[in-house]
Design a protein around this motif. Structure first.
Motif, PDB file in Angstrom:
ATOM      1  N   GLU A  58       1.066  -0.922  -0.142  1.00 12.33           N
ATOM      2  CA  GLU A  58       0.453   0.055  -0.401  1.00 12.33           C
ATOM      3  C   GLU A  58       0.744   1.289  -0.258  1.00 12.33           C
ATOM      4  OE1 GLU A  58      -4.055   2.376   2.506  1.00 12.33           O
ATOM      5  OE2 GLU A  58      -2.499   0.753   3.866  1.00 12.33           O
ATOM      6  N   PHE A  59       1.676   1.411   0.586  1.00  9.28           N
ATOM      7  CA  PHE A  59       2.682   2.621   0.914  1.00  9.28           C
ATOM      8  C   PHE A  59       3.497   2.492  -0.652  1.00  9.28           C
ATOM      9  CE2 PHE A  59       7.015   4.221   1.274  1.00  9.28           C
ATOM     10  CZ  PHE A  59       7.004   5.565   2.139  1.00  9.28           C
ATOM     11  N   LEU A  60       4.424   1.244  -1.086  1.00  5.95           N
ATOM     12  CA  LEU A  60       4.075   1.466  -2.427  1.00  5.95           C
ATOM     13  C   LEU A  60       3.592   2.111  -3.230  1.00  5.95           C
ATOM     14  CD1 LEU A  60       7.516   1.379  -3.400  1.00  5.95           C
ATOM     15  CD2 LEU A  60       6.423  -1.569  -4.449  1.00  5.95           C
ATOM     16  N   MET A  61       2.172   1.133  -3.255  1.00  7.28           N
ATOM     17  CA  MET A  61       1.647   2.730  -4.712  1.00  7.28           C
ATOM     18  C   MET A  61       1.480   3.319  -4.455  1.00  7.28           C
ATOM     19  SD  MET A  61       1.500  -0.033  -6.774  1.00  7.28           S
ATOM     20  CE  MET A  61       2.464  -1.635  -6.491  1.00  7.28           C
ATOM     21  N   ARG A  62       0.944   3.475  -3.109  1.00  2.00           N
ATOM     22  CA  ARG A  62       0.533   4.904  -3.206  1.00  2.00           C
ATOM     23  C   ARG A  62       1.226   6.228  -2.949  1.00  2.00           C
ATOM     24  NH1 ARG A  62      -4.301   5.323  -1.067  1.00  2.00           N
ATOM     25  NH2 ARG A  62      -5.386   4.117   0.566  1.00  2.00           N
ATOM     26  N   LYS A  63       3.374   5.551  -2.841  1.00  4.52           N
ATOM     27  CA  LYS A  63       3.933   6.632  -3.065  1.00  4.52           C
ATOM     28  C   LYS A  63       4.110   6.666  -4.236  1.00  4.52           C
ATOM     29  CE  LYS A  63       9.003   5.346  -2.829  1.00  4.52           C
ATOM     30  NZ  LYS A  63       9.559   4.637  -2.292  1.00  4.52           N
ATOM     31  N   ASN A  64       3.262   5.003  -4.309  1.00  2.00           N
ATOM     32  CA  ASN A  64       3.934   6.105  -6.774  1.00  2.00           C
ATOM     33  C   ASN A  64       2.620   7.011  -7.666  1.00  2.00           C
ATOM     34  OD1 ASN A  64       6.084   4.718  -8.390  1.00  2.00           O
ATOM     35  ND2 ASN A  64       6.256   3.511  -6.039  1.00  2.00           N
ATOM     36  N   GLY A  65       1.558   7.128  -6.285  1.00  2.00           N
ATOM     37  CA  GLY A  65       0.565   8.104  -7.264  1.00  2.00           C
ATOM     38  C   GLY A  65      -0.285   7.359  -7.614  1.00  2.00           C
ATOM     39  N   TYR A  66      -0.492   6.255  -7.131  1.00  2.00           N
ATOM     40  CA  TYR A  66      -1.724   5.098  -7.004  1.00  2.00           C
ATOM     41  C   TYR A  66      -2.849   5.252  -6.336  1.00  2.00           C
ATOM     42  CZ  TYR A  66       1.263   3.297 -10.862  1.00  2.00           C
ATOM     43  OH  TYR A  66       2.483   3.405 -12.156  1.00  2.00           O
ATOM     44  N   GLN A  67      -3.982   5.234  -6.320  1.00  2.00           N
ATOM     45  CA  GLN A  67      -5.157   4.615  -5.486  1.00  2.00           C
ATOM     46  C   GLN A  67      -4.820   3.881  -5.258  1.00  2.00           C
ATOM     47  OE1 GLN A  67      -9.459   5.778  -7.057  1.00  2.00           O
ATOM     48  NE2 GLN A  67      -8.565   6.611  -9.118  1.00  2.00           N
ATOM     49  N   VAL A  68      -5.178   3.022  -4.118  1.00  2.00           N
ATOM     50  CA  VAL A  68      -5.047   1.844  -3.583  1.00  2.00           C
ATOM     51  C   VAL A  68      -6.461   1.647  -2.609  1.00  2.00           C
ATOM     52  CG1 VAL A  68      -4.020   0.501  -1.954  1.00  2.00           C
ATOM     53  CG2 VAL A  68      -3.354   2.028  -3.269  1.00  2.00           C
ATOM     54  N   SER A  69      -7.273  -0.109  -3.374  1.00  2.00           N
ATOM     55  CA  SER A  69      -8.279  -0.448  -1.848  1.00  2.00           C
ATOM     56  C   SER A  69      -7.312  -1.613  -1.529  1.00  2.00           C
ATOM     57  CB  SER A  69      -9.268  -0.725  -2.969  1.00  2.00           C
ATOM     58  OG  SER A  69     -10.061   0.552  -2.586  1.00  2.00           O
ATOM     59  N   ILE A  70      -7.778  -2.316  -0.683  1.00  2.00           N
ATOM     60  CA  ILE A  70      -7.452  -3.198  -0.118  1.00  2.00           C
ATOM     61  C   ILE A  70      -8.609  -4.159   0.339  1.00  2.00           C
ATOM     62  CG2 ILE A  70      -6.135  -4.787   2.091  1.00  2.00           C
ATOM     63  CD1 ILE A  70      -4.931  -1.417   2.229  1.00  2.00           C
ATOM     64  N   ALA A  71      -7.940  -5.848   0.088  1.00  2.00           N
ATOM     65  CA  ALA A  71      -8.778  -6.313   0.140  1.00  2.00           C
ATOM     66  C   ALA A  71      -8.047  -7.971   1.009  1.00  2.00           C
ATOM     67  CB  ALA A  71      -9.589  -7.440  -0.397  1.00  2.00           C
ATOM     68  N   ARG A  72      -8.292  -8.455   2.521  1.00  2.00           N
ATOM     69  CA  ARG A  72      -7.598  -8.814   3.324  1.00  2.00           C
ATOM     70  C   ARG A  72      -7.880 -10.099   2.930  1.00  2.00           C
ATOM     71  NH1 ARG A  72      -7.931  -4.319   5.274  1.00  2.00           N
ATOM     72  NH2 ARG A  72      -6.077  -3.180   6.357  1.00  2.00           N
ATOM     73  N   ASN A  73      -8.661 -10.891   2.288  1.00  2.00           N
ATOM     74  CA  ASN A  73      -8.611 -12.329   1.862  1.00  2.00           C
ATOM     75  C   ASN A  73      -9.536 -12.754   1.122  1.00  2.00           C
ATOM     76  OD1 ASN A  73     -12.055 -12.395   2.644  1.00  2.00           O
ATOM     77  ND2 ASN A  73     -11.673 -11.780   4.587  1.00  2.00           N
ATOM     78  N   GLY A  74      -9.765 -13.225  -0.302  1.00  2.00           N
ATOM     79  CA  GLY A  74     -10.233 -13.510  -1.074  1.00  2.00           C
ATOM     80  C   GLY A  74     -12.244 -13.033  -1.204  1.00  2.00           C
ATOM     81  N   THR A  75     -12.669 -13.496  -0.162  1.00  2.00           N
ATOM     82  CA  THR A  75     -14.157 -12.995  -0.471  1.00  2.00           C
ATOM     83  C   THR A  75     -13.824 -11.639  -0.109  1.00  2.00           C
ATOM     84  OG1 THR A  75     -14.336 -15.122   1.416  1.00  2.00           O
ATOM     85  CG2 THR A  75     -16.244 -12.843   1.212  1.00  2.00           C
ATOM     86  N   GLU A  76     -12.817 -10.926   0.351  1.00  2.00           N
ATOM     87  CA  GLU A  76     -13.479  -9.679   0.003  1.00  2.00           C
ATOM     88  C   GLU A  76     -12.248  -8.584  -0.939  1.00  2.00           C
ATOM     89  OE1 GLU A  76     -11.351  -7.136   3.247  1.00  2.00           O
ATOM     90  OE2 GLU A  76     -12.108  -8.219   4.944  1.00  2.00           O
ATOM     91  N   ALA A  77     -11.655  -9.701  -1.803  1.00  2.00           N
ATOM     92  CA  ALA A  77     -11.496  -9.631  -2.989  1.00  2.00           C
ATOM     93  C   ALA A  77     -12.744  -9.554  -4.093  1.00  2.00           C
ATOM     94  CB  ALA A  77     -10.316 -10.200  -3.788  1.00  2.00           C
ATOM     95  N   LEU A  78     -13.243 -10.604  -3.786  1.00  2.00           N
ATOM     96  CA  LEU A  78     -14.112 -10.911  -5.046  1.00  2.00           C
ATOM     97  C   LEU A  78     -15.501  -9.581  -4.281  1.00  2.00           C
ATOM     98  CD1 LEU A  78     -15.526 -14.584  -3.911  1.00  2.00           C
ATOM     99  CD2 LEU A  78     -13.863 -14.208  -6.445  1.00  2.00           C
ATOM    100  N   GLU A  79     -15.838  -8.872  -3.373  1.00  2.00           N
ATOM    101  CA  GLU A  79     -16.658  -8.451  -3.157  1.00  2.00           C
ATOM    102  C   GLU A  79     -16.505  -6.936  -3.782  1.00  2.00           C
ATOM    103  OE1 GLU A  79     -17.321  -8.603   0.528  1.00  2.00           O
ATOM    104  OE2 GLU A  79     -18.334 -10.324   0.801  1.00  2.00           O
ATOM    105  N   ALA A  80     -14.804  -7.098  -3.532  1.00  2.00           N
ATOM    106  CA  ALA A  80     -14.192  -6.105  -4.828  1.00  2.00           C
ATOM    107  C   ALA A  80     -14.471  -5.677  -5.933  1.00  2.00           C
ATOM    108  CB  ALA A  80     -13.099  -5.352  -3.888  1.00  2.00           C
TER     109      ALA A  80
END
Length: 133
Positions: A21-43
């Motif tokens: 997350e730190f790396l991607m934000r530092k490079n100017g990207y918007q970031v979302s996080i999913a902490r498991n597969g179920t959250e990823a499917l919903e996202a």
């Protein structure tokens, strides 16, 4: 003004999530996080992402399933999927590409290499289909 590319980080390991997350934000990207597969499917059902950084081994739904789910959605065809996994056997890597990955990096990976690859995946194709050298 164009909006920054949106990246979904999917991993059940908090330290990896934090550093990515730190790396991607530092490079100017918007970031979302999913902490498991179920959250990823919903996202991915809720939001269109430019890139999904996806772990394979998670406690509920594995990354292969998330990737196949994403690839079954025509409205998410442009989403790039990068597997980041400790599974580094040739068969695991092959399975990742068969599931629809654009790139497969084994952990531990170089953050510099990851950023280069993410930038490459986000570049528009300089040669539209049927054109080029």
């Amino acid at each position: 003004m164009t909006t920054a590319p949106h990246i979904l980080i999917v991993d059940d390991e908090p330290n990896i999530v934090m550093s990515l997350e730190f790396l991607m934000r530092k490079n100017g990207y918007q970031v979302s996080i999913a902490r498991n597969g179920t959250e990823a499917l919903e996202a991915v059902d809720r939001t269109g992402f430019d890139v999904v950084l996806l772990d394979i081994m998670m406690p509920d739904v594995d990354g292969y399933h998330v990737c196949r789910h994403l690839r079954q959605r025509p409205d998410r065809a442009a989403t790039r999927v990068v597997f980041l996994s400790a599974k580094s056997k040739e068969a695991d890597i092959q399975k990742g590409y068969e599931a629809g990955a654009d790139l497969y990096l084994s952990k531990p990976f170089s953050t510099r290499q990851l950023m280069e690859k993410v930038k490459e995946l986000l570049e528009p194709n300089p040669f539209p289909a049927g054109e080029g050298l």
